[in-house]
Scaffold this motif. Sequence first.
Motif, PDB file in Angstrom:
ATOM      1  N   ASP A 209       4.005  -4.021  -3.512  1.00  0.00           N
ATOM      2  CA  ASP A 209       3.253  -3.303  -4.541  1.00  0.00           C
ATOM      3  C   ASP A 209       1.857  -3.880  -4.727  1.00  0.00           C
ATOM      4  N   SER A 212      -1.172  -1.962  -3.182  1.00  0.00           N
ATOM      5  CA  SER A 212      -1.643  -0.686  -3.712  1.00  0.00           C
ATOM      6  C   SER A 212      -2.837  -0.887  -4.634  1.00  0.00           C
ATOM      7  N   THR A 241       6.348   0.158  -8.453  1.00  0.00           N
ATOM      8  CA  THR A 241       5.659   1.424  -8.178  1.00  0.00           C
ATOM      9  C   THR A 241       6.580   2.612  -8.417  1.00  0.00           C
TER      10      THR A 241
END
Length: 501
Positions: A209, A212, A241
């Motif tokens: 994650d 991102s 996420t």
Amino acid sequence: MSLQPAADSPARAQTGQRRVFFGQANLRDLLAIDERPQVVAAAQTWFGQLAIFLVAALAACSFEDWWLAGLLVALAMAYARLPKYRDWILLGGTWTAALLALCLAQNDIQENIRQMMVVENVDALSPLALGLLAMATFFVGAWSVLAMSRRDKTLFVARRPVLALLGVEVVLCGLCSLNSIDGLPRVLLWSLLIVFTPYLWFLAYALADQRSRDASPPIFQMGVLRPFWSPTFLPFGKGATFLRKTFAKSPEDLAVTQIKGVKLLLWANVLLAMKIVLVGVFHDQLQVPSLAAAQDAFLAQQSQSLAQAWAAVILSTATYSLQIAFWGHLFIGIARLAGFRLPRSTWRPLGSKTLMEYFNRFHYYFKELLVDFFFVPTFFKMFRGHPHLRLFFATFMAAGVGNAIWHFLRDIDLIVTMGLGGVLASFESYAFYCLVLATGLGLSQVRMNMGFKPSLSLAGRLRSFLFVWSFVVCLHAFSDGSRSHTLGERLAFVGSLFGVS
């Protein structure tokens, strides 16, 4: 590998609309109270919230002590209803649940230390203190590695989280196995390994994650490392996420999600009751032996009918399937009380028309973990010029290699009593299971990709059911969780089911 979620049910035409059959409402629509506006409105009031809490806590008592069930349900509903304090409720609730689990496991920890026979005065050691030290070390380490991965996405642990974490696991196992490390240092290393292993896959999701653009804040990431609704090695709800995407978007959506959570908790109890009835009727009353007992009787050449042997395998498969569905529904039910509208973990596996569909329906979050960390990386890197081989190999890496790794790490504590060599030797049956399962799923996946569609006629559905579940039942003899029989003994037993001496 199929990425379709195990949805609750096919979408209905209109919310609140009921189908009528011969003048009576369909049972499914009668139970769809989450689609009735008046019920949804009532669930948003304090009285409705109290009713949801009481019913959910009572339903959750089937798998935890009443006080712990009430605590978990209260944490979930507090998270949903107190938006200003959500991150702190999640963080505090998750790690409080971890500490409670540690306190309840003190006797097991001390017995493991005793069996290691590396400390003269075992009773002088405090299992709780050792566990707290290991947990604090892991907490600081996890927070630090997440912060570093967020700042520098080129780090190996950020680019290849699973490989990096498995490397840490191997190093810890190696250090614990060294004879040169003895006494208290070895106990501390072992404590850290036991604490680290259950968090491995959760931490892998958290590290993924970080790449991102809208990564979750650290406090939320640490709160969903084995969140209070998922006290297992498997991330029910995946990572931060996925959880953020599924959170309720409005008060009405939250009320519907919580009602669905209560329904799922109640259904989990129905599944548990079905399992108890199956065991009571077939095992206790009709004297159908357990799978292990049937295998023992076969190896001892005791008189046992073919019907008894088949009944033992089928009963073991059925009770195992009900247990998997029961746990998954309980965990997802509590997560829904917190406002996360997560797909079911198990959804109508008896209706599977192919092996791949069965794998998707039977244990959704386990399948998703294998897809995210084994299927996808393999699919995008291997055999790009050979589409069918590429699909087969990626499926094999997920359902075979990933499956075996996950289950081997789940039982890492057995190294204390059996040693690394003993654990590896006793794992051969499950490794064979992974090999056959992955091969079957890979072929099923390739056939689907080539356009094969099973017949939807009654005869076609019956053929699909018999094929899928015959495969599942026969293969279950190698994956029942016991380590008391060798691969050769299990092969001989399965052969005897078909009259092969």
